[in-house]
Design a protein around this motif. Sequence first.
Motif, PDB file in Angstrom:
ATOM      1  N   UNK A   1      12.428  62.956  92.497  1.00  0.00           N
ATOM      2  CA  UNK A   1      12.973  63.262  91.166  1.00  0.00           C
ATOM      3  C   UNK A   1      12.165  62.632  90.036  1.00  0.00           C
ATOM      4  N   UNK A   2      11.282  61.686  90.366  1.00  0.00           N
ATOM      5  CA  UNK A   2      10.573  60.931  89.318  1.00  0.00           C
ATOM      6  C   UNK A   2       9.887  61.852  88.287  1.00  0.00           C
ATOM      7  N   UNK A   3       9.175  62.904  88.737  1.00  0.00           N
ATOM      8  CA  UNK A   3       8.536  63.759  87.725  1.00  0.00           C
ATOM      9  C   UNK A   3       9.546  64.395  86.771  1.00  0.00           C
ATOM     10  N   UNK A   4      10.698  64.823  87.300  1.00  0.00           N
ATOM     11  CA  UNK A   4      11.719  65.426  86.438  1.00  0.00           C
ATOM     12  C   UNK A   4      12.346  64.392  85.509  1.00  0.00           C
ATOM     13  N   UNK A   5      12.553  63.198  86.044  1.00  0.00           N
ATOM     14  CA  UNK A   5      13.113  62.128  85.205  1.00  0.00           C
ATOM     15  C   UNK A   5      12.153  61.810  84.054  1.00  0.00           C
ATOM     16  N   UNK A   6      10.865  61.784  84.364  1.00  0.00           N
ATOM     17  CA  UNK A   6       9.875  61.497  83.315  1.00  0.00           C
ATOM     18  C   UNK A   6       9.874  62.597  82.257  1.00  0.00           C
ATOM     19  N   UNK A   7       9.952  63.832  82.737  1.00  0.00           N
ATOM     20  CA  UNK A   7       9.927  64.938  81.786  1.00  0.00           C
ATOM     21  C   UNK A   7      11.150  64.875  80.871  1.00  0.00           C
ATOM     22  N   UNK A   8      12.303  64.562  81.460  1.00  0.00           N
ATOM     23  CA  UNK A   8      13.516  64.453  80.639  1.00  0.00           C
ATOM     24  C   UNK A   8      13.386  63.264  79.674  1.00  0.00           C
ATOM     25  N   UNK A   9      12.876  62.144  80.186  1.00  0.00           N
ATOM     26  CA  UNK A   9      12.701  60.955  79.340  1.00  0.00           C
ATOM     27  C   UNK A   9      11.774  61.269  78.166  1.00  0.00           C
ATOM     28  N   UNK A  10      10.716  61.992  78.465  1.00  0.00           N
ATOM     29  CA  UNK A  10       9.741  62.341  77.435  1.00  0.00           C
ATOM     30  C   UNK A  10      10.385  63.237  76.372  1.00  0.00           C
TER      31      UNK A  10
ATOM     32  N   UNK B   1       7.155  54.777  76.513  1.00  0.00           N
ATOM     33  CA  UNK B   1       8.603  54.524  76.501  1.00  0.00           C
ATOM     34  C   UNK B   1       9.276  55.356  77.593  1.00  0.00           C
ATOM     35  N   UNK B   2       8.770  56.559  77.808  1.00  0.00           N
ATOM     36  CA  UNK B   2       9.345  57.411  78.855  1.00  0.00           C
ATOM     37  C   UNK B   2       9.234  56.725  80.219  1.00  0.00           C
ATOM     38  N   UNK B   3       8.072  56.147  80.509  1.00  0.00           N
ATOM     39  CA  UNK B   3       7.917  55.466  81.800  1.00  0.00           C
ATOM     40  C   UNK B   3       8.818  54.234  81.889  1.00  0.00           C
ATOM     41  N   UNK B   4       8.957  53.520  80.766  1.00  0.00           N
ATOM     42  CA  UNK B   4       9.897  52.386  80.758  1.00  0.00           C
ATOM     43  C   UNK B   4      11.308  52.866  81.070  1.00  0.00           C
ATOM     44  N   UNK B   5      11.674  53.970  80.446  1.00  0.00           N
ATOM     45  CA  UNK B   5      13.022  54.513  80.652  1.00  0.00           C
ATOM     46  C   UNK B   5      13.249  54.887  82.114  1.00  0.00           C
ATOM     47  N   UNK B   6      12.233  55.500  82.719  1.00  0.00           N
ATOM     48  CA  UNK B   6      12.375  55.885  84.120  1.00  0.00           C
ATOM     49  C   UNK B   6      12.485  54.634  84.990  1.00  0.00           C
ATOM     50  N   UNK B   7      11.704  53.625  84.647  1.00  0.00           N
ATOM     51  CA  UNK B   7      11.780  52.380  85.425  1.00  0.00           C
ATOM     52  C   UNK B   7      13.178  51.762  85.337  1.00  0.00           C
TER      53      UNK B   7
ATOM     54  N   UNK C   1      19.696  57.781  82.974  1.00  0.00           N
ATOM     55  CA  UNK C   1      18.529  57.735  82.087  1.00  0.00           C
ATOM     56  C   UNK C   1      18.946  57.926  80.625  1.00  0.00           C
ATOM     57  N   UNK C   2      19.828  58.879  80.419  1.00  0.00           N
ATOM     58  CA  UNK C   2      20.250  59.133  79.044  1.00  0.00           C
ATOM     59  C   UNK C   2      20.994  57.930  78.463  1.00  0.00           C
ATOM     60  N   UNK C   3      21.842  57.308  79.280  1.00  0.00           N
ATOM     61  CA  UNK C   3      22.543  56.115  78.796  1.00  0.00           C
ATOM     62  C   UNK C   3      21.562  54.981  78.523  1.00  0.00           C
ATOM     63  N   UNK C   4      20.527  54.870  79.357  1.00  0.00           N
ATOM     64  CA  UNK C   4      19.504  53.846  79.125  1.00  0.00           C
ATOM     65  C   UNK C   4      18.803  54.101  77.795  1.00  0.00           C
ATOM     66  N   UNK C   5      18.576  55.370  77.502  1.00  0.00           N
ATOM     67  CA  UNK C   5      17.931  55.731  76.239  1.00  0.00           C
ATOM     68  C   UNK C   5      18.836  55.371  75.053  1.00  0.00           C
TER      69      UNK C   5
ATOM     70  N   UNK D   1      10.342  73.531  70.244  1.00  0.00           N
ATOM     71  CA  UNK D   1      11.294  72.598  70.876  1.00  0.00           C
ATOM     72  C   UNK D   1      11.294  71.256  70.152  1.00  0.00           C
ATOM     73  N   UNK D   2      10.091  70.812  69.796  1.00  0.00           N
ATOM     74  CA  UNK D   2       9.965  69.502  69.153  1.00  0.00           C
ATOM     75  C   UNK D   2      10.676  69.480  67.806  1.00  0.00           C
ATOM     76  N   UNK D   3      10.845  70.639  67.218  1.00  0.00           N
ATOM     77  CA  UNK D   3      11.504  70.678  65.907  1.00  0.00           C
ATOM     78  C   UNK D   3      13.019  70.790  66.004  1.00  0.00           C
ATOM     79  N   UNK D   4      13.510  71.011  67.194  1.00  0.00           N
ATOM     80  CA  UNK D   4      14.970  71.101  67.331  1.00  0.00           C
ATOM     81  C   UNK D   4      15.590  69.722  67.125  1.00  0.00           C
ATOM     82  N   UNK D   5      16.785  69.675  66.591  1.00  0.00           N
ATOM     83  CA  UNK D   5      17.498  68.395  66.536  1.00  0.00           C
ATOM     84  C   UNK D   5      17.664  67.840  67.955  1.00  0.00           C
ATOM     85  N   UNK D   6      17.666  66.508  68.082  1.00  0.00           N
ATOM     86  CA  UNK D   6      17.675  65.852  69.389  1.00  0.00           C
ATOM     87  C   UNK D   6      18.741  66.421  70.334  1.00  0.00           C
ATOM     88  N   UNK D   7      19.951  66.562  69.816  1.00  0.00           N
ATOM     89  CA  UNK D   7      21.034  66.991  70.719  1.00  0.00           C
ATOM     90  C   UNK D   7      20.857  68.428  71.194  1.00  0.00           C
TER      91      UNK D   7
END
Lengths: 237, 169
Positions: free
Chosen positions: B18-27, B35-41, B68-72, B116-122
């Motif tokens: 799952x690590x690649x997917x977790x990183x993609x979501x973190x990113x 920061x994404x890698x820190x979040x995954x860690x 991951x989301x709660x960590x963020x 996508x980058x211009x969408x509001x975070x939520x």
Amino acid sequence: MTYSDDILMALADKELPADMAARVQAAMEADPDMAARYAIFVKSRAAMAGLRRTPDPAPEALVAHVRRLAAEARAEEARSNVVSLRDWRRIPALPMSIAAAIALAAGLFVGMQTAHDGGGSELAGLGQPGLTDALGQLPSGERKPLKGGGEMVVIGSFLTGDGALCREFEYDGPDGRTLVSVACRQGESWETRLTIAAQASDDGYAPASSLETLDAWLTATEASPVLSPEEEMAALQ
Amino acid sequence: MPSDKNRIDRFEEDLINLLPNLRRFALSLCRNPDIADDLVQITVERAFAARNHYDPATPLAAWTFRILRNAWIDMTRKTRNHGAQIPIDDMADGPSVDGRQVTEARLMLGSVEAAMAELPDQQREVMVLVCIEDMTYAEVAEILETPIGTVMSRLSRARINLAKMLGIE
């Protein structure tokens, strides 16, 4: 019947139950505006397809971190198996308010005692004649009276990270005191690495609840899981 | 009942997969690779610490994405490096977008990513989970700890915004 954007999107995402989906489909055939709104949800999802490619592989450091955490988890569960071994042997537990005295390898001695326990620093018992022999022979789980009084039971055997054979055992003194101790084989003899002196209560001794010190020591020495009876016997030879 | 060891082995392998997917979501949340890698860690550490609370009958992805989301959220609360937080649901419809303003760059290969980058975070978050990670609305609701109706309204607004930015009619 006009359906909301959320419903049209749920149809596009195949999230609607079949009967509901059929109703929405039928309604759209008669309503070009609704069909156009639906198309936006289909196309917007299709536009994301390019981003759904396999994600980049994780850096090796993250993979290694997971491997390390898993190794720690396995070691931790192996240690809790030591505790369940105690339960299995029905060694009764001490009260939480235990007086513990901890003697560490280099002769460092830390004593703590509760107010009603006058003798927390007496670690008599580990010099008992016969103890060394028993450590070298007694299989885990067997209880053996010692010549000098009291009796001992070996809880389990394991190897430390540097390969030393160690045995966790309990010594129940004639005065009702219990020592939980770890001794490691040093050439022909056994060297005490850790001792926890537990104040005896009316109904027993060595407590899973008071073994945090032991756990900390096992972690620090990278103790292996408990050896099986066969492994133990082979190691003692 | 698998032994503790087998259970941990499986948890370990599933988590590594799952690590690649977790990183993609973190990113997608923090938009910064370090920061994404820190979040995954942090996520895998918390996952191991809480592993006895994980029900192996449920998808590990949703469970870890939630961690991951709660960590963020913890991280943004702690560092407050995120500027003022505006509850997106209180905002009208995200950024104002106009199909005619779509730039050439957006029409090229990276245009979806740029939009996508211009969408509001939520909104971006639910887009990533549903349209990239292929999660169901119910799984996303669980990850975000929010009602499924909220997930759907954020997602439909995100899709409409994205369509406008990409010139999808």
